[in-house]
Design an enzyme around this catalytic site. Structure first.
Site, PDB file in Angstrom:
ATOM      1  N   GLU A 111       0.789  -1.189   0.025  1.00 34.22           N
ATOM      2  CA  GLU A 111      -0.036  -0.169  -0.218  1.00 34.22           C
ATOM      3  C   GLU A 111       0.892   1.107   0.071  1.00 34.22           C
ATOM      4  OE1 GLU A 111      -2.818  -0.327  -0.539  1.00 34.22           O
ATOM      5  OE2 GLU A 111      -3.686  -2.478   0.050  1.00 34.22           O
ATOM      6  N   CYS A 169      -1.727   9.044   2.517  1.00 35.76           N
ATOM      7  CA  CYS A 169      -1.215   8.518   1.409  1.00 35.76           C
ATOM      8  C   CYS A 169      -2.415   8.713   0.515  1.00 35.76           C
ATOM      9  CB  CYS A 169      -1.068   7.034   1.654  1.00 35.76           C
ATOM     10  SG  CYS A 169      -2.595   6.087   2.074  1.00 35.76           S
TER      11      CYS A 169
END
Length: 465
Positions: A210, A244
Site C-alpha cells: 500500500e 497517502c
C-alpha cells in the site's frame, strides 16, 4: 527479549497448534479487540497527540478509531458467510463429483505500519488477518513510540499470543521484511516498497504493498466550486495532509483558477479560525518532515512559483511544526513538488485549457493511488472511470472511499500491489484452497492406461472435439 526470528518461530508454532481457528474463536478475537480498543481510546488519543506534537483527539477518533470499530463490526457481520466453503460447478465429464473452495489461513502474516495513521494502519490489516485465522506480527513505526505502547497494551489484553509487536528503526524493519512470512503487508513510500518487495522475494513471500504517489483532483468545467471546495479541503487538511490518499495536486479549468484559490482560502479560514492557536489542525510529525516540506516550498518559490498561504502564522507555529495549507501556482513542471509525493499541507494548482489536456496530464504520470473527479457530467465521469487508471476513485468527494467497508482498497502499479478491506481483505490473507471430491464411483477410470483401448480413443476424440 526474544529476537525477531525467535518471535516469528513462536508465531509459527502457535499457528500449527491451531491451523484453522473455528468461527467462534475468530469472532471472540475480534470482539475482544473492539472491547480493548474502546477501553484504550482516550489513551490512544493522548498518545497520538504526544507523538505528533499536536493532533486533535476528535480527528484521531474520526479518522482512526471509528473506522477500526466499524471495520470490526463489518468483519463480525460477514465472517460466518466467508468461512463457508464456496460451491463451484463440476463439468459433467467429471461427474459424479463436487467442487468447492475453502478459505484456508495462510499462517503468519507480517504487517509493517507507517507513522501517519498509526492506529488505523495497524488495526485495519490486523483485523482482516485475524478474521482469516492467521497469527500476526506487527512492526510499528519508530516515530510513534507513545502510540505503540498503547497498541501493545491493546493487543496483549485482547489477543494474547496471536499477535507479536515489534518496534525499531529502519534496520529492524529490514530484518522484519526478510522473515519468511506467509504474507507481508507494507504501507509506506514507493521507494521503501521496492526494498520490501526485494526482501520478500528471497523467501517467495507474497506481498501487499500500500504505497502512495501523486493523487490528482480533476475539477471539471461544470463543477460547483463552492460545493466541492470544502470536500477538497477536508481531504487535503485532514492530518495536515499526511495521508497517502490526500489530494496531491489540482487540475482546474484556467478560467476557474482564481475563483478556486479564493474559495479554498475562505473555506480554510472557516475550517480553522484563529489558525495560530487552533487545536483542530495537526502538526507535522517531526522536524525532518517539517524541514522537507519547507524545502519543497523554498525550491518551488526560487524557481518562480507563487506561494499562497491560507492563514497567517506566528513563531509558535514554526516551533510546533504547524504548517497551514499553502497553495502553489505556476510551479515548474520539473520541480520536486510536481514529481514527488508531497505528504503534507501543500497543494499545487495546475490550470488546463481542455479536459483532454487534463486527462492526458494524469495518464502521462505514474498511476495514482486515488483519483478525485469533481463533476456531475455523466459522460465525463464514465470517460474518466474507464480511461484513467487509479487505485480508487471518489466522484465529488475525497478520501472517503477508504472508509467504505465493503470496497477493496489498494493501489495499482507504482501506487501499490494488491488490496484489502471488505471481502477482499479476508481473501487476501487466506489461501483459496480448491477441493475436488469423488465418491465410491469415479468416471476417471475411463481415462486410465492402457491408452490403446477403443473406449479410451473414442472418449479422447470426444473430449478434444
Amino acid at each position: 527479549m526474544y529476537s525477531i526470528t525467535k518471535q516469528f518461530q513462536q508465531q509459527q508454532h502457535a499457528f500449527y497448534g491451531e491451523p484453522y481457528p473455528d468461527l467462534q474463536s475468530r469472532q471472540r478475537r475480534l470482539q475482544q479487540l473492539a472491547v480493548a480498543l474502546k477501553a484504550h481510546s482516550n489513551a490512544l488519543c493522548e498518545a497520538v497527540a504526544t507523538d505528533f506534537g499536536q493532533r486533535s483527539h476528535d480527528e484521531t477518533r474520526l479518522l482512526e478509531i471509528a473506522p477500526c470499530l466499524q471495520g470490526i463490526s463489518y468483519q463480525l457481520k460477514h465472517l460466518k458467510k466467508w468461512l463457508k466453503p464456496e460451491k463451484r460447478r463440476v463439468h459433467y465429464t467429471f461427474a459424479p463429483a463436487s467442487n468447492s473452495v475453502l478459505a484456508q489461513p495462510l499462517g503468519v502474516v507480517g504487517i509493517i505500519v507507517p507513522w501517519n495513521y498509526p492506529i488505523f494502519l495497524a488495526l485495519s490489516p490486523l483485523m482482516a488477518a485475524l478474521a482469516a485465522g492467521n497469527q500476526v506480527m506487527l512492526k510499528l513505526s519508530e516515530f510513534t513510540p507513545a502510540t505503540n505502547k498503547v497498541l501493545q497494551a491493546i493487543c496483549q489484553q485482547a489477543l494474547g499470543d496471536c499477535v507479536s509487536i515489534i518496534e525499531g528503526d529502519a534496520a529492524v524493519a529490514a530484518e522484519f521484511a526478510a522473515l519468511p512470512f506467509d504474507h507481508l503487508l507494507f504501507t509506506g513510500s514507493t521507494a521503501v516498497g521496492y526494498k520490501v518487495m526485494q526482501a520478500a522475494a528471497a523467501n517467495l513471500t507474497p506481498v501487499t504493498l500500500e504505497l502512495g504517489g501523486k493523487s490528482p483532483v480533476l475539477i471539471a468545467p461544470d463543477a460547483n466550486l463552492k460545493r466541492i471546495s470544502e470536500r477538497l479541503l477536508f481531504g487535503k487538511t485532514a492530518n495536515a495532509g499526511q495521508t497517502c490518499v490526500a489530494p496531491d495536486y489540482v487540475l482546474v479549468p484556467r478560467a476557474l483558477q482564481q475563483s478556486l484559490i479564493a474559495q479554498l482560502q475562505a473555506d480554510f479560514q472557516r475550517f480553522y479560525p484563529n489558525f495560530a492557536t487552533n487545536q483542530d489542525y495537526s502538526a507535522v510529525i517531526n522536524p525532518r518532515q517539517y524541514q522537507r516540506l519547507q524545502q519543497l516550498l523554498s525550491a518551488a518559490q526560487a524557481a518562480g512559483a507563487e506561494l499562497i498561504a491560507c492563514a497567517a502564522v506566528d513563531s509558535a507555529c514554526y516551533d510546533n511544526r504547524v504548517l497551514p495549507l499553502t497553495l502553489v501556482v505556476n510551479a515548474p513542471a520539473d520541480s520536486l513538488l510536481l514529481r514527488e509525493e508531497i505528504f503534507g499541507p501543500i497543494l499545487p494548482i495546475i490550470p488546463y485549457d481542455s479536459v483532454a489536456e487534463a486527462i492526458s496530464y494524469i495518464r502521462q504520470r505514474p498511476k495514482p493511488l486515488a483519483l478525485y473527479l469533481m463533476s456531475d457530467d455523466q459522460a465525463l465521469i464514465e470517460q474518466v472511470l474507464t480511461q484513467v487508471p487509479a487505485g480508487g476513485v471518489c466522484i465529488n468527494e475525497t478520501l472517503l472511499h477508504v472508509a467504505q467497508e465493503d470496497l477493496p482498497f489498494g493501489g495499482v502499479g507504482p501506487s501499490g500491489l494488491g488490496h484489502y478491506h471488505g471481502p477482499e481483505g479476508f481473501k487476501r490473507f487466506s489461501h483459496l484452497k480448491a477441493i475436488h471430491k469423488k465418491g465410491r464411483f469415479s468416471s476417471s477410470r475411463f481415462i486410465y492406461p492402457p491408452f490403446d483401448r477403443p473406449l479410451f480413443r473414442a472418449l479422447l476424440k470426444w473430449l478434444s472435439r
